[in-house]
Design a protein around this motif. Structure first.
Motif, PDB file in Angstrom:
ATOM      1  N   GLU B  51       0.771  -1.086   0.025  1.00  0.00           N
ATOM      2  CA  GLU B  51      -0.072  -0.047  -0.057  1.00  0.00           C
ATOM      3  C   GLU B  51       0.861   1.117  -0.011  1.00  0.00           C
ATOM      4  O   GLU B  51       0.575   2.372  -0.729  1.00  0.00           O
ATOM      5  CB  GLU B  51      -0.807  -0.162   1.427  1.00  0.00           C
ATOM      6  CG  GLU B  51      -2.114   0.866   1.175  1.00  0.00           C
ATOM      7  CD  GLU B  51      -3.151   0.463   2.074  1.00  0.00           C
ATOM      8  OE1 GLU B  51      -4.266   0.170   1.709  1.00  0.00           O
ATOM      9  OE2 GLU B  51      -2.702   0.230   3.265  1.00  0.00           O
ATOM     10  N   ALA B  55       1.051   4.321  -2.890  1.00  0.00           N
ATOM     11  CA  ALA B  55       0.955   5.589  -2.447  1.00  0.00           C
ATOM     12  C   ALA B  55       1.961   6.388  -3.199  1.00  0.00           C
ATOM     13  O   ALA B  55       2.122   7.311  -3.476  1.00  0.00           O
ATOM     14  CB  ALA B  55       0.737   5.756  -0.962  1.00  0.00           C
ATOM     15  N   ASP B  58       1.711   6.751  -6.720  1.00  0.00           N
ATOM     16  CA  ASP B  58       0.644   7.792  -6.969  1.00  0.00           C
ATOM     17  C   ASP B  58       1.169   9.240  -6.805  1.00  0.00           C
ATOM     18  O   ASP B  58       1.152  10.155  -7.650  1.00  0.00           O
ATOM     19  CB  ASP B  58      -0.551   7.565  -6.016  1.00  0.00           C
ATOM     20  CG  ASP B  58      -1.182   6.592  -6.299  1.00  0.00           C
ATOM     21  OD1 ASP B  58      -1.086   5.917  -7.382  1.00  0.00           O
ATOM     22  OD2 ASP B  58      -1.933   6.089  -5.351  1.00  0.00           O
ATOM     23  N   SER B 285      -5.560   9.319  -4.011  1.00  0.00           N
ATOM     24  CA  SER B 285      -5.884   7.566  -4.157  1.00  0.00           C
ATOM     25  C   SER B 285      -6.105   7.151  -2.906  1.00  0.00           C
ATOM     26  O   SER B 285      -5.931   7.710  -1.687  1.00  0.00           O
ATOM     27  CB  SER B 285      -4.636   7.313  -4.880  1.00  0.00           C
ATOM     28  OG  SER B 285      -3.824   7.431  -3.855  1.00  0.00           O
ATOM     29  N   ALA B 287      -4.838   4.294  -1.896  1.00  0.00           N
ATOM     30  CA  ALA B 287      -3.484   3.789  -0.953  1.00  0.00           C
ATOM     31  C   ALA B 287      -2.923   5.165  -0.238  1.00  0.00           C
ATOM     32  O   ALA B 287      -2.607   5.136   0.659  1.00  0.00           O
ATOM     33  CB  ALA B 287      -2.690   3.551  -2.205  1.00  0.00           C
ATOM     34  N   MET B 288      -2.996   6.228  -0.628  1.00  0.00           N
ATOM     35  CA  MET B 288      -2.352   7.621  -0.100  1.00  0.00           C
ATOM     36  C   MET B 288      -3.163   7.883   1.328  1.00  0.00           C
ATOM     37  O   MET B 288      -2.669   8.164   2.091  1.00  0.00           O
ATOM     38  CB  MET B 288      -2.183   8.792  -1.075  1.00  0.00           C
ATOM     39  CG  MET B 288      -1.670   9.870  -0.563  1.00  0.00           C
ATOM     40  SD  MET B 288       0.255   9.500   0.326  1.00  0.00           S
ATOM     41  CE  MET B 288       1.124   9.856  -1.344  1.00  0.00           C
TER      42      MET B 288
END
Lengths: 220, 318
Positions: B51, B55, B58, B285, B287-288
């Motif tokens: 993850e 991030a 991204d 996003s 993930a971020m």
């Protein structure tokens, strides 16, 4: 170089901290070995019992304990089984390692007993020896001789396994070495020193066995 | 007999397939892919390595427009331009590995399994001052971070008391005094602090790891020292409670807290939003968002007692 060694070994009484770490490691190894060997003998007796249920129970115990990582067992015991009790971390570590060692000792003993010649027991029995006498005087001494080298390496393994006790708040040799490495930021050198100390301890164990071998030869 | 032989063959074939399936994961872990740079990061509790990687990827996409073309170069304001790490990130993808301990991460850097490691500024400075094999590659002012105390979710009373003590220490300047004494002006290794003994008072067990000097540190005589212990001693004094330090390996902290072996742990976290230049795209996003928020199961955090804006990216000197 000498400055780094000074920082690692001497500065602020670092050698005393290392010594305390060695003491903790040796204490846990020794106590687990004593309890583990005694328990291992019992487990071996159960494993070789003719009563099916006892032998299956011992087999399950051995499979479980030998097949699971000792660190997981230690975490489970300290943070799970004994979490609500007043048991100190080192007692829990000794119990855990003793349980693990017992499984290994049981298998070492069983293998050694199986390796002895059953014909000799039968011969002893025909000569009028009781069951116990035949085991104690014929099988046991031979089994002991067969088991000795494997038992010796099991002890050295145990010494090395104890290096995970830092996970349950015990400051053993490995933890002391890690702390020194973080303090001095010189992990390579510190870990080499730590390994050397473990090596010395392992050789002390080998030495003790070598002495018993030597005494045994002289006696016979 | 024949049947058994055939079964044996199938079994052997299955074993070979299983070994081949497992191999890539274990053999090529941390191997360099497509010229990317391998970065080591201390484990973010509450998020996963993949993850965190997503991030970061991204983020890389978001800052890509910040590379000015030749025509743009002269007209851009200074703050629109990319500096240091961000610029390097646009050019080269980072492949992130999580490490539970600074020690393991440092050894991976030394043995060239990693190309760089990310550390809080004070720890990074401690590292390069103690070991001349390392140097600062970049300063990174991207993600404000902080350290708080972590408690069990139902321990709200203790959290409240700690919050009160931290607020009071902020107000009367104790926090900044200790910060300058133990972190910014600390010349060498921190000295252990004395804990006051309150007879019959509640004992608070605090797990220390000794793995993040000069904040979390264990002195040469084996006693926990450093900024954390100084703060704890002060909090103990103010709350009139006994503080007992237990030294636990970094990987055992959560278990120690959950099982009540420890009442308090130190929690390293992001605090605040990403600080991106104005021209960068927004990173929103999933993930971020997951990396930035504290995904805390069973843990509540006190207000932070140490905050920093700058992380250092450290590499080998040569």
């Amino acid at each position: 170089m000498s400055e780094i060694l000074y920082k690692i070994l001497i500065q602020g009484g670092s050698y005393l901290t290392i010594w305390r770490g060695v003491q903790a490691t040796v204490y846990i190894t020794l106590m687990s070995l004593i309890f583990g060997t005694l328990l291992g003998i019992c487990v071996c007796a159960l494993r070789m019992s003719r009563v099916k249920i006892l032998s299956v129970f011992a087999n399950v115990y051995i499979t479980l304990l030998r097949g699971s990582p000792v660190l997981m067992l230690l975490m489970l015991m300290y943070y799970g089984v004994f979490a609500g009790t007043d048991f100190e971390a080192d007692s829990v570590a000794i119990v855990t390692f003793a349980l693990n060692v017992a499984a290994h000792v049981a298998e070492i003993l069983r293998a050694a007993i199986s390796a002895t010649d059953h014909g000799q027991v039968e011969a002893a029995r025909t000569l009028g020896f009781s069951k116990f006498q035949a085991f104690y005087l014929v099988t046991f001494p031979q089994a002991l001789r067969i088991a000795k080298p494997v038992y010796q390496s099991a002890i050295v393994n145990l010494l090395q396994w104890t290096s995970v006790v830092g996970y349950v708040s015990i400051t053993d040799l490995t933890r002391v070495i890690n702390n020194i490495a973080s303090r001095t930021m010189q992990p390579m050198m510190t870990i080499v020193i730590g390994m050397l100390i473990y090596l010395v301890l392992a050789y002390v164990i080998h030495g003790i066995f070598a002495i018993t071998d030597y005494l045994g030869v002289r006696k016979s | 007999m024949k049947e058994r032989k055939r079964l044996g063959k199938y079994f052997a074939l299955l074993l070979v397939i299983a070994i081949i399936a497992i191999l890539p994961a274990s053999c090529f872990a941390m191997s360099k892919k497509d010229g990317s740079i391998r970065s080591g990061v201390l484990t973010y509790l509450g998020t996963t390595e993949s993850e965190f990687q997503a991030a970061l990827d991204d983020l890389r996409k978001a800052v890509a427009p910040l590379i000015p073309t030749d025509e743009e170069r002269d007209s851009w304001e200074h703050e629109d331009r990319l500096e240091g790490f961000i610029s390097s990130l646009v050019q080269t993808r980072r492949e992130v590995s999580f490490f539970d301990s600074l020690l393991a991460m440092q050894m991976a850097l030394r043995s060239r399994k990693l190309d760089e490691i990310v550390l809080p500024e004070c720890t990074g400075l401690y590292l390069i001052n103690s070991n001349s094999n390392y140097d600062v590659l970049f300063s990174l002012n991207l993600m404000p971070s902080s350290i708080s105390f972590g408690f069990r979710r139902n321990d709200t009373a203790l959290k409240k008391e700690f919050d009160g003590a931290i607020a009071a220490m902020k107000k009367d300047g104790t926090l900044s005094r200790l910060e300058s004494q133990y972190i910014s002006e600390a010349g060498s290794e921190p000295v252990p602090v004395k804990f006051q003994d309150f007879k019959g008072a509640q004992v608070i067990k605090v797990a220390v790891t000794g793995d993040l000097p000069p904040i979390d540190f264990i002195a040469s005589d084996g006693t926990p020292a450093g900024y954390n212990t100084a703060i704890l001693s002060e909090i103990g004094k103010r709350l009139k409670k006994n503080v007992r330090l237990i030294s636990v390996d970094a990987g055992g902290r959560s278990a120690a807290l959950a099982s009540k072996r420890a009442d308090v742990v130190f929690w390293y976290r992001n605090s605040g939003d990403l600080k991106l230049p104005a021209k960068a795209n927004k990173v929103n996003s999933k993930a971020m968002r997951n990396v930035m928020k504290d995904n805390l199961d069973g843990v509540i955090l006190s207000s932070p007692y140490y905050e920093w804006d700058t992380d250092l990216i450290i590499g080998r000197s040569n």
